[in-house]
Design an enzyme around this catalytic site. Structure first.
Site, PDB file in Angstrom:
ATOM      1  N   HIS A 142      -9.675  -1.054  -0.152  1.00  0.00           N
ATOM      2  CA  HIS A 142      -8.575  -0.319  -0.789  1.00  0.00           C
ATOM      3  C   HIS A 142      -8.581  -0.689  -2.277  1.00  0.00           C
ATOM      4  O   HIS A 142      -8.870  -1.844  -2.627  1.00  0.00           O
ATOM      5  CB  HIS A 142      -7.210  -0.748  -0.221  1.00  0.00           C
ATOM      6  CG  HIS A 142      -6.800  -0.070   1.039  1.00  0.00           C
ATOM      7  ND1 HIS A 142      -6.138  -0.731   2.060  1.00  0.00           N
ATOM      8  CD2 HIS A 142      -6.914   1.222   1.461  1.00  0.00           C
ATOM      9  CE1 HIS A 142      -5.879   0.117   3.038  1.00  0.00           C
ATOM     10  NE2 HIS A 142      -6.342   1.300   2.705  1.00  0.00           N
ATOM     11  N   CYS A 181      -0.298  -5.458  -0.603  1.00  0.00           N
ATOM     12  CA  CYS A 181      -0.388  -4.604   0.590  1.00  0.00           C
ATOM     13  C   CYS A 181       0.954  -4.547   1.318  1.00  0.00           C
ATOM     14  O   CYS A 181       1.251  -3.571   2.006  1.00  0.00           O
ATOM     15  CB  CYS A 181      -1.441  -5.128   1.558  1.00  0.00           C
ATOM     16  SG  CYS A 181      -3.104  -5.176   0.920  1.00  0.00           S
TER      17      CYS A 181
HETATM   18  N1  ARG Z   1      -5.481  -4.054   8.421  1.00  0.00           N
HETATM   19  C1  ARG Z   1      -5.081  -3.122   7.399  1.00  0.00           C
HETATM   20  C2  ARG Z   1      -6.130  -2.034   7.270  1.00  0.00           C
HETATM   21  O1  ARG Z   1      -7.291  -2.347   7.338  1.00  0.00           O
HETATM   22  C3  ARG Z   1      -4.866  -3.800   6.095  1.00  0.00           C
HETATM   23  C4  ARG Z   1      -4.293  -2.906   5.038  1.00  0.00           C
HETATM   24  C5  ARG Z   1      -4.133  -3.573   3.724  1.00  0.00           C
HETATM   25  N2  ARG Z   1      -3.399  -2.771   2.844  1.00  0.00           N
HETATM   26  C6  ARG Z   1      -3.681  -2.589   1.548  1.00  0.00           C
HETATM   27  N3  ARG Z   1      -2.850  -1.912   0.815  1.00  0.00           N
HETATM   28  N4  ARG Z   1      -4.813  -2.987   1.018  1.00  0.00           N
HETATM   29  O2  ARG Z   1      -5.823  -0.876   7.089  1.00  0.00           O
END
Ligand code: ARG
Length: 279
Positions: free
Chosen positions: A169, A263
């Protein structure tokens, strides 16, 4: 002497990790075989929430839904700019049911909500930097979603190509510090996107591999105070040299799912007018 930084008071949306778990692996940080301590995750999250409140920010909470272990990652719940909300559409079926939960929170709160039309993981991949929307693609949010964001928000969208699966991300590879400054890990981006970042942000802080490896860039800045993983000591020093106040938080339990403070935090931008308070 660095001039004093100005803090912008923010409204955040967070989701308590009551049902937190690592039951599937949709990013390289997740190992369903490794144990997770939910109480510890809740305590770390509570410290993060407290930190925001103590800084003077507003924190709203969305009710956690059983069976949605990643719902704590509120950044993936929407993109909110100028009081408009673009809803999300997750890449992975395991997270699909989070989208309507976040959507209805915004509808009930009286926001105008727009359909995403394409895979779009919200503020995880879309960061506001001054007048620009920086938008990641390559792993989660589809490139086509960027055009949709530009149309709804009427702001220029800069597409950034993510290339390292550990930084899947945009908010794991880049942090917006204020209207003009960002910190990022160059190696997380394609050569062309690195060139774009150099052009837009010649004074950016370049993070080290060690900072990124503890998700140090997954930080929340209000223009003055930067809340970041306590393990990211190099980045904290670099920020302090530039005049930012750093606040380290331990999110190690939540990091087992691949996320940090940012996150867990969705910025609710009600209007263009930011109420600025000097501290
Ligand atoms: N386990 C989640 C996923 O892989 C983690 C999300 C993390 N969020 C972020 N904004 N980077 O989607």
């Amino acid at each position: 002497m660095t001039p004093d930084k100005i803090m912008a008071r923010r409204r955040f949306l967070m989701c308590r990790p009551t049902h937190f778990a690592v039951e599937y692996a949709i990013n390289p940080w997740m190992d369903p075989a490794a144990p997770v301590d939910v109480d510890r995750a809740v305590a770390q999250w509570e410290t993060l929430r407290r930190t925001y409140l103590d800084l003077g920010h507003r924190v709203d909470e969305i009710e956690p839904v059983p069976g949605l272990p990643d719902m704590v990652f509120a950044a993936n719940g929407a993109t909110v700019v100028d009081g408009r909300v673009v809803a999300v559409q997750f890449r992975d079926p395991q997270r699909a049911d989070e989208a309507p939960a976040y959507r209805s929170w915004f509808e009930r709160a009286g926001f105008e909500v727009f359909d995403p039309k394409h895979v779009n993981e919200g503020e995880g991949d879309v960061l506001l930097a001054g007048d620009l929307l920086l938008a990641g693609t390559g792993f989660r949010t589809a490139h086509a979603a960027h055009a949709r964001l530009q149309e709804v928000f009427g702001r220029p969208v800069i597409t950034l190509q993510l290339v390292d699966p550990r930084f899947y991300h945009l908010d794991t590879a880049l942090c917006v510090l204020d209207e003009r400054t960002v910190a990022y890990l160059p190696a997380a981006f394609s050569p062309g996107s690195q060139a774009v970042l150099r052009r837009l942000f010649p004074d950016a802080i370049l993070a080290t591999a060690a900072d990124a490896a503890v998700l140090g860039l997954n930080a929340v800045s209000d223009g003055r105070n930067v809340v970041l993983p306590v393990q990211a000591t190099g980045l904290a020093s670099a920020l302090q040299e530039r005049g930012y106040v750093t606040i380290g938080v331990d999110m190690s339990e939540i990091r087992k799912a691949g996320g940090g403070p940012k996150c867990c935090t969705l910025t609710v931008r009600e209007t263009t007018a930011v109420r600025e308070v000097a501290r």
